[in-house]
Design a protein around this motif. Structure first.
Motif, short mmCIF file in Angstrom:
data_model
loop_
_atom_site.label_atom_id
_atom_site.label_comp_id
_atom_site.label_asym_id
_atom_site.label_seq_id
_atom_site.Cartn_x
_atom_site.Cartn_y
_atom_site.Cartn_z
N ASP A 20 0.83 -1.20 0.00
CA ASP A 20 0.00 0.00 0.00
C ASP A 20 0.87 1.25 0.00
OD1 ASP A 20 -2.38 -1.40 -0.04
OD2 ASP A 20 -2.67 -1.30 2.14
N ALA A 21 1.93 1.25 0.79
CA ALA A 21 2.81 2.41 0.87
C ALA A 21 3.51 2.68 -0.46
CB ALA A 21 3.85 2.21 1.97
N LEU A 22 3.88 1.62 -1.17
CA LEU A 22 4.54 1.76 -2.47
C LEU A 22 3.54 1.92 -3.62
CD1 LEU A 22 7.36 -0.94 -2.20
CD2 LEU A 22 7.62 1.55 -2.08
N ASN A 23 2.27 1.70 -3.30
CA ASN A 23 1.21 1.73 -4.31
C ASN A 23 1.47 0.68 -5.40
OD1 ASN A 23 -1.22 2.63 -5.30
ND2 ASN A 23 -0.30 4.24 -6.54
N THR A 24 1.84 -0.52 -4.94
CA THR A 24 2.11 -1.64 -5.84
C THR A 24 1.30 -2.84 -5.37
OG1 THR A 24 3.97 -2.43 -4.53
CG2 THR A 24 4.47 -0.87 -6.28
N SER A 25 1.48 -3.95 -6.04
CA SER A 25 0.80 -5.17 -5.64
C SER A 25 1.59 -5.89 -4.55
CB SER A 25 0.64 -6.11 -6.84
OG SER A 25 1.91 -6.57 -7.26
N VAL A 26 0.89 -6.74 -3.83
CA VAL A 26 1.54 -7.55 -2.80
C VAL A 26 2.55 -8.48 -3.45
CG1 VAL A 26 1.12 -9.33 -1.06
CG2 VAL A 26 -0.44 -7.39 -1.26
N ARG A 27 2.22 -8.97 -4.63
CA ARG A 27 3.12 -9.88 -5.34
C ARG A 27 4.47 -9.23 -5.64
NH1 ARG A 27 1.67 -13.06 -10.94
NH2 ARG A 27 3.65 -14.11 -11.12
N PHE A 28 4.46 -7.95 -5.99
CA PHE A 28 5.70 -7.23 -6.26
C PHE A 28 6.58 -7.16 -5.01
CE2 PHE A 28 8.05 -3.16 -6.27
CZ PHE A 28 8.91 -3.41 -7.33
N VAL A 29 5.97 -6.85 -3.88
CA VAL A 29 6.73 -6.76 -2.62
C VAL A 29 7.28 -8.14 -2.25
CG1 VAL A 29 6.61 -6.19 -0.17
CG2 VAL A 29 5.41 -4.78 -1.83
N ARG A 30 6.49 -9.17 -2.43
CA ARG A 30 6.98 -10.53 -2.13
C ARG A 30 8.14 -10.91 -3.05
NH1 ARG A 30 4.24 -12.83 1.74
NH2 ARG A 30 2.06 -12.35 2.08
N ARG A 31 8.10 -10.46 -4.30
CA ARG A 31 9.21 -10.73 -5.21
C ARG A 31 10.47 -9.98 -4.77
NH1 ARG A 31 8.36 -9.07 -11.20
NH2 ARG A 31 9.00 -7.10 -10.29
N LEU A 32 10.32 -8.74 -4.31
CA LEU A 32 11.46 -7.99 -3.78
C LEU A 32 12.10 -8.74 -2.62
CD1 LEU A 32 10.10 -4.32 -3.69
CD2 LEU A 32 11.69 -5.32 -5.34
N ILE A 33 11.28 -9.31 -1.77
CA ILE A 33 11.77 -10.07 -0.62
C ILE A 33 12.47 -11.34 -1.09
CG2 ILE A 33 11.04 -11.40 1.40
CD1 ILE A 33 8.78 -9.23 1.71
N ALA A 34 11.84 -12.07 -2.00
CA ALA A 34 12.41 -13.33 -2.48
C ALA A 34 13.75 -13.11 -3.18
CB ALA A 34 11.43 -14.01 -3.44
N GLU A 35 13.88 -11.99 -3.90
CA GLU A 35 15.12 -11.69 -4.61
C GLU A 35 16.13 -10.94 -3.74
OE1 GLU A 35 13.80 -9.49 -8.02
OE2 GLU A 35 12.92 -11.26 -8.97
N ARG A 36 15.77 -10.73 -2.48
CA ARG A 36 16.63 -10.02 -1.50
C ARG A 36 16.99 -8.63 -1.99
NH1 ARG A 36 15.32 -14.21 1.12
NH2 ARG A 36 16.81 -15.49 2.23
N ARG A 37 16.03 -7.95 -2.66
CA ARG A 37 16.26 -6.60 -3.15
C ARG A 37 15.84 -5.55 -2.14
NH1 ARG A 37 13.29 -6.37 -8.63
NH2 ARG A 37 13.94 -4.20 -8.47
N ILE A 38 15.18 -5.99 -1.05
CA ILE A 38 14.77 -5.08 0.01
C ILE A 38 15.06 -5.76 1.34
CG2 ILE A 38 12.38 -5.88 0.14
CD1 ILE A 38 11.60 -2.89 0.49
N GLU A 39 15.48 -4.96 2.31
CA GLU A 39 15.79 -5.50 3.63
C GLU A 39 14.49 -5.85 4.34
OE1 GLU A 39 17.23 -3.31 7.52
OE2 GLU A 39 18.79 -3.34 5.98
N PHE A 40 14.46 -7.01 5.01
CA PHE A 40 13.26 -7.42 5.73
C PHE A 40 13.64 -8.11 7.02
CE2 PHE A 40 14.40 -10.84 2.92
CZ PHE A 40 14.22 -12.00 3.67
#
Length: 68
Positions: free
Chosen positions: A12-32
């Protein structure tokens, strides 16, 4: 301490889909953060991701140099 966001809240904060955020996490492109089985994203990590992807606008000097 930063607020920890859920994947839905980060999307919601990025105004994107949940799938996109999950992909960022899976690819380790964002700290979590892993909290048990749950994944949370620090608010500062989200801001850092946006800042890292920010492109500066072209100036008139830049345009003139590219044309030459």
């Amino acid at each position: 301490m930063d607020q920890l966001l859920t994947v839905d809240e980060a999307a919601d904060a990025l105004n994107t889909s949940v799938r996109f955020v999950r992909r960022l996490i899976a690819e380790r492109r964002i700290e979590f953060v892993k909290v048990g089985r749950h994944v949370r994203i620090r608010e500062s990590a989200l801001i850092a991701f946006v800042v890292a992807g920010t492109v500066t606008p072209m100036t008139t000097d830049t345009v003139k140099r590219r044309a030459a």
